[in-house]
Design a protein around this motif. Structure first.
Motif, mmCIF file in Angstrom:
data_model
loop_
_atom_site.group_PDB
_atom_site.id
_atom_site.type_symbol
_atom_site.label_atom_id
_atom_site.label_comp_id
_atom_site.label_asym_id
_atom_site.label_seq_id
_atom_site.Cartn_x
_atom_site.Cartn_y
_atom_site.Cartn_z
ATOM 1 N N ARG A 212 0.840 -1.198 0.000
ATOM 2 C CA ARG A 212 0.000 0.000 0.000
ATOM 3 C C ARG A 212 0.877 1.250 0.000
ATOM 4 N N PHE B 1 -15.797 -7.414 1.989
ATOM 5 C CA PHE B 1 -16.071 -6.813 0.679
ATOM 6 C C PHE B 1 -17.523 -6.351 0.681
ATOM 7 N N GLY C 66 -5.898 -7.725 -7.387
ATOM 8 C CA GLY C 66 -6.038 -7.021 -6.116
ATOM 9 C C GLY C 66 -4.966 -7.474 -5.155
ATOM 10 N N LEU C 67 -4.723 -6.659 -4.137
ATOM 11 C CA LEU C 67 -3.700 -6.970 -3.153
ATOM 12 C C LEU C 67 -4.225 -7.925 -2.092
ATOM 13 N N SER D 48 -7.513 -7.250 0.033
ATOM 14 C CA SER D 48 -8.505 -6.482 -0.734
ATOM 15 C C SER D 48 -9.875 -7.141 -0.727
ATOM 16 N N ARG E 114 -10.409 -10.232 -2.168
ATOM 17 C CA ARG E 114 -10.550 -11.068 -3.372
ATOM 18 C C ARG E 114 -10.736 -12.546 -3.038
ATOM 19 N N SER F 148 -2.233 -12.502 -7.478
ATOM 20 C CA SER F 148 -1.467 -11.329 -7.061
ATOM 21 C C SER F 148 -0.557 -10.839 -8.179
ATOM 22 N N MET G 84 -9.807 -4.946 -7.892
ATOM 23 C CA MET G 84 -10.435 -4.902 -6.573
ATOM 24 C C MET G 84 -9.523 -4.181 -5.599
ATOM 25 N N ARG G 85 -10.107 -3.263 -4.838
ATOM 26 C CA ARG G 85 -9.341 -2.488 -3.868
ATOM 27 C C ARG G 85 -10.204 -2.255 -2.634
ATOM 28 N N GLU G 86 -9.664 -2.652 -1.472
ATOM 29 C CA GLU G 86 -10.335 -2.428 -0.188
ATOM 30 C C GLU G 86 -11.788 -2.895 -0.203
ATOM 31 N N VAL H 31 -4.506 -0.708 -7.997
ATOM 32 C CA VAL H 31 -4.610 -1.509 -6.778
ATOM 33 C C VAL H 31 -3.794 -0.929 -5.638
#
Length: 528
Positions: A204, A278, A295-296, A299, A301, A479, A494-496, A517
């Motif tokens: 991040r 999510f 996404g991280l 996140s 996912r 990833s 996808m983020r947060e 991301v």
């Protein structure tokens, strides 16, 4: 002008090789007392291997480690800890059933006359927690009863109990809420004010800006950049230092098969929400389509895939297969509807390691090989052998324990479990034969090539593409951005816990996805 703080750790030319992979190739790192030195890099860049070298879990093949000006070689984690280097891994290594005080002093409990002095242990634990600004954490409470943020503090307290002068933190904010991250940063600043150095690993970029002093970037096991200023280095430079790969991703060519988007989607997710993980996720996958989610870690996912599959229960929203709603939180219903899943942690979540290969392949369709309460092992082995041949499993002997296989071949076994309902050897574009109820028509793949070497990756990519060509839908989480872009027809970012972008893979590149991301607020975000 104030002189810089002294260098407490210097790594020069660190090399670490595993069979078939050079994980670290001449890595450099310099950490000063009282600083937060951030370590950046994509999945597979070598960060985990490097911190294991620092922690004494791996010994480098070559290179030099200078600790407080002295050359050292840590033969085991205890030696590194004794020297003053503590590592807090993302998966905290706390003993849940022990108390806070017992965890803080685990392995070096204060003793009197050979017996643990519990009163002194509790007093010292309170003192250390007070140094961290968390004297309110009850030292007699079992760690299992603490929230995630408090567990992080206990891990830091354990590090301080060894009088650590350098603490390595691997993705410490991954399980923390926003206010908990702010408190974590306060604790880190208090430690660095006491001269303790921190190596902080995070994907991040906004955290790096806020807490970091300097940044070192790894790419493909090499040092891409050293000692960049954390607050002023442009995001574009950090991202560009992380992209571009020496490792080749050999992706199969996309076919010209047309996906009928007017048809009812094979998988349809509408407004799916699971509180704290999510929210309001909507997506669709058509027959023959590969949709990738980038996404991280943290996140949401993986949690999303598990909820679609029924391993977790959604708090809101709906999942439909061929237009029919699935019962929430019921894996059996998902399997009967034609969904199969390869989870991220194959060894703990997908495989029975001491069982033979054939039993792991037939696990999801075991009832097909039972008559009158008895299983027909010959039929099991024959069916599994056909799948092993189609997937080019090595070795082919399906009677071997699955734990004896390489990571790539173990992953083939997990995929093979869902291919028993498919004629995996059929030519692309033909209708696959089904042996399960409706067949496995939709695959959910979470990090399908984690821990898999380059050659085995290429084989897995071919299998995934061939399944799509046969009409199977694929929803893929990875990833590794090149993997998502190279395999998927469409990409969701996808983020947060939210989907923030949807686009055909051909319209995206690696830097754009990484920007989204890691620093989504810096770009215009288009909702799907």
């Amino acid at each position: 002008m104030t002189a810089p703080d002294p260098v407490v750790l210097r790594l020069t030319g660190i090399v670490k090789t595993f069979p078939g992979v050079r994980a670290l190739d001449g890595v450099e790192l310099e950490v000063r007392a009282g600083e937060v030195h951030c370590l950046l890099g994509q999945n597979g860049a070598g960060k985990s291997t490097l911190i294991k070298v620092l922690a004494g879990a791996h010994r480098p093949d070559s290179g030099e480690i200078l600790w407080s000006g002295q050359q050292v070689s840590f033969g085991n984690p205890q030696a590194a800890t004794k020297a003053g280097i503590a590592t807090i891994y993302q998966e905290l290594d706390l003993v849940e059933d022990l108390t806070v005080a017992e965890n803080i002093f685990l392995g070096h409990e204060p003793r009197t006359g050979g017996f643990v002095h519990r009163g002194r242990m509790r007093r010292d634990a309170r003192t250390i927690l007070g140094r961290l600004g968390h004297a309110e954490i009850p030292v007699g409470r079992a760690v299992a009863k603490l929230p995630a943020a408090a567990k992080q503090i206990v891990s830091m307290a354990r590090a301080l109990s060894y009088e650590a002068r350098l603490i390595v933190m691997d993705e410490p904010s991954a399980v923390l809420a926003h206010d908990e991250v702010a408190n974590l940063f306060r604790v880190i600043r208090d430690m660095t004010a006491q001269g303790i150095a921190v190596v902080y690993i995070s994907h991040r970029l906004e955290e790096i800006r806020e807490i970091g002093d300097r940044v070192t970037v790894l790419k493909d096991g090499r040092t891409s950049a050293v000692n960049l200023p954390a607050r002023t280095t442009p995001t574009s430079e950090l991202v560009s230092r992380m992209t571009g790969r020496a490792i080749e991703y050999v992706f199969p060519a996309r076919t010209t098969r047309t996906v009928d988007r007017e048809a009812v989607p094979l998988l349809e997710v509408e407004g799916l929400t699971r509180h704290g993980e999510f929210a309001d996720v909507s997506l669709s996958v058509h027959s023959g389509e590969i949709v990738g989610i980038a996404g991280l870690v943290g996140s949401g996912r993986s949690e999303l895939l598990e909820t679609i599959y029924g391993a977790r229960r959604a708090h809101a929203g709906q999942v439909r297969v061929d237009g029919r709603a699935l019962s929430a939180g019921r894996v059996g219903a998902a399997v009967r509807a034609g969904l199969g899943m390869a989870p991220e942690e194959r060894k703990s979540q997908a495989l029975v390691l001491d069982e033979p290969i054939y039993r792991n392949i037939t696990l999801a369709s075991f009832g097909r090989y039972a008559t009158g309460g008895f299983t027909n092992a010959n039929r099991e082995r024959d069916a599994a052998a056909n799948v092993a041949d189609a997937l080019e499993l090595h070795p082919r002997d399906v009677r071997r324990p699955v734990r004896t296989l390489s990571g790539g071949n173990q992953q083939k076994v997990v995929l093979g479990r869902w291919l028993l309902g498919q004629d995996v050897g059929s030519p692309p574009g033909t209708t696959p034969r089904t042996g399960m109820v409706g067949g496995t028509r939709m695959l959910l793949l979470d990090e399908p090539t984690r821990g898999v070497d380059v050659g085995a990756r290429a084989e897995l990519y071919q299998v995934i593409r061939r399944l799509a060509d046969d009409g199977v839908g694929v929803l893929l989480v990875s990833s590794e951005v090149p993997e998502v872009l190279g395999l998927a027809d469409r990409v969701l970012v996808m983020r947060e816990g939210r989907l923030i972008r949807e686009a055909p893979a051909a319209q995206l590149d690696e830097e754009t996805v990484l920007d989204l991301v890691m620093a989504g607020s810096l770009l215009e975000v288009t909702a799907p």
